[in-house]
Design a protein around this motif. Structure first.
Motif, short mmCIF file in Angstrom:
data_model
loop_
_atom_site.label_atom_id
_atom_site.label_comp_id
_atom_site.label_asym_id
_atom_site.label_seq_id
_atom_site.Cartn_x
_atom_site.Cartn_y
_atom_site.Cartn_z
N GLN A 1 -1.70 -1.88 -0.80
CA GLN A 1 -1.20 -0.42 -0.38
C GLN A 1 -2.30 0.39 -0.10
O GLN A 1 -3.43 0.39 -0.90
N PHE B 1 6.31 3.34 -1.44
CA PHE B 1 6.26 1.91 -1.09
C PHE B 1 7.32 1.27 -1.52
O PHE B 1 7.66 1.43 -2.93
N THR C 1 8.56 -2.85 -2.77
CA THR C 1 8.38 -4.38 -2.52
C THR C 1 9.85 -4.88 -2.45
O THR C 1 10.61 -4.98 -3.16
N GLU D 1 5.67 -5.30 1.60
CA GLU D 1 5.67 -3.96 1.30
C GLU D 1 6.28 -3.37 2.36
O GLU D 1 5.91 -3.59 3.62
#
Length: 433
Positions: free
Chosen positions: A2, A19, A21, A35
């Motif tokens: 990230q 973000f 996952t 991501e």
């Protein structure tokens, strides 16, 4: 990995990055994760904290969500009724980005398999997963161009998750195959060519001179790539946007210069031509562009095959010159520096015939979500007639058909366009009550 990202405030708006996952393959979590990045946009003073969310789906495919610069345009209008969620679709921006660099570690079979998960169906599944993680019961969606394709997929797959759907320049054809789409768009591109050369008659001579020069001489772009007639023709993609004719003419005037009695291309022109090649930095656009039209069928390089029915686009000295549009062709993976490593994967995907369904006609026919659309009569990318055919099969949909804008209307006058679509949606909802 990230990126480092932070919440910030600008011109009274608060931008909050997040973000998530998510599975690469939502049907098989064993294939690993990606991501996905979103940016929340709200009033900095918190005054719209209780308003519903509006998720924005960017055009493309293969381009990230906008990076706003100011409290203006469609976001200004949207924030009066909503909080805004800017989604970097998988493979773009900060969402496990796809480039020739990130794909270099895979062989061609692995590349093709990986890329096959980056169409609208999985983009929508990502958004739906994020909605659930955020604890949002329902939200609205706004789709521009390919984002409109995603919107119709969302309406097909998860209609109960949606409050409203707004689409600008992106009502897809849900029945015709890719060939039908490209037959229509080649006709639109011809019309744009005729309009351009009608306004600038000298441009035809300039284009022929440039094309003939490229056929007889080697010229190289700043990245070392040989520049060809076919690449030159592709700058016609800009004709689908407003206010591009005049800058194109200025560029043509500035293409060639005599040095020691020899005609050569000016470096600034070659640099400009490279800037037009968005395929270099956003390969999804080239690799998956035809796949956005495929359901249970292979594209088999549809645009390339359809082009053979339009010989005027295959330039030869002494004939009229025509620019092409947003179509992709197999030779691009032989010529474009950053696409060359992806040629075998692109060929595999062009032959892939087991693409899943993107739209559910039965669900759309019984749609209850107010769906309002701006359909541009002169759109070079999304044919108006095909859009109107689709709208006949979508319940509770209403179109504003206008020749006031080109394909980039949302960027050019987004505040006004979205205001009209919201008002139309309110009326549909009122009629449902």
């Amino acid at each position: 990995m990230q990126i480092a990202s932070q919440t910030f405030v600008d011109q009274g708006l608060k931008y909050t990055p997040k973000f998530y996952t998510l599975p690469l393959n939502h049907d098989d979590s064993n294939q690993g994760n990606i991501e996905v990045f979103v940016r929340e946009v709200t009033y900095a003073d918190g005054s719209n904290h209780d308003r519903p969310w509006l998720v924005y789906f960017q055009g493309g495919p293969g381009f990230p969500s906008p990076r706003p610069n100011g409290h203006n345009g469609w976001i200004k209008r949207a924030l009066k009724d909503y909080r805004v969620l800017l989604l970097d679709q998988r493979g773009t921006g900060h969402s496990s980005v796809i480039t020739h660099q990130t794909l270099a570690a895979f062989d061609s079979e692995q590349q093709a398999d990986y890329l096959s998960h980056f169409r609208a169906d999985n983009i929508v599944r990502d958004a739906e997963h994020i909605r659930q993680e955020m604890g949002v019961e329902k939200w609205a969606i706004l789709g521009q161009s390919f984002g409109g394709f995603c919107s119709l997929t969302y309406l097909s797959m998860f209609p109960s998750s949606l409050l409203r759907s707004y689409i600008t320049g992106g009502v897809p054809s849900i029945y015709p195959d890719a060939d039908t789409v490209y037959q229509a768009t080649f006709e639109r591109v011809k019309e744009k060519n005729h309009a351009f050369f009608r306004q600038f008659p000298l441009a035809q001579t300039l284009c022929q001179r440039i094309a003939d020069h490229l056929m007889d001489n080697e010229e190289f772009l700043p990245n070392g790539q040989r520049f060809t007639v076919e690449q030159f023709q592709q700058i016609g993609i800009s004709f689908g946007m407003s206010d591009t004719f005049l800058p194109t003419y200025y560029a043509l005037e500035n293409a060639l210069i005599d040095i020691n009695g020899k005609s050569v291309m000016r470096y600034e022109f070659l640099d400009l031509m490279l800037q037009h090649q968005g395929f270099q930095t956003h390969p999804i656009y080239a690799i998956l562009h035809e796949a956005i039209y495929c359901q249970d069928a292979a594209s088999n390089w549809s645009a390339h095959r359809v082009r053979q029915s339009y010989p005027e686009f295959n330039y030869q000295p002494g004939q009229a010159f025509y620019f092409t549009g947003e179509m992709v062709f197999p030779w691009m993976f032989e010529q474009y520096q950053c696409l060359k490593p992806l040629q075998p994967a692109a060929e595999r995907l062009a032959q892939k015939a087991d693409w899943g369904k993107l739209y559910d006609p039965e669900v759309l026919a019984n749609n209850t979500v107010p769906m309002t659309c701006a359909v541009y009569a002169d759109d070079m990318f999304v044919d108006m007639d095909l859009s109107r055919q689709t709208l006949k099969h979508v319940a509770n949909s209403q179109a504003w058909i206008t020749n006031q804008y080109e394909h980039n209307g949302l960027r050019a006058d987004g505040e006004h366009i979205l205001d009209r679509l919201i008002a139309m949606g309110d009326q549909i909802a009122a009629n449902q009550a």
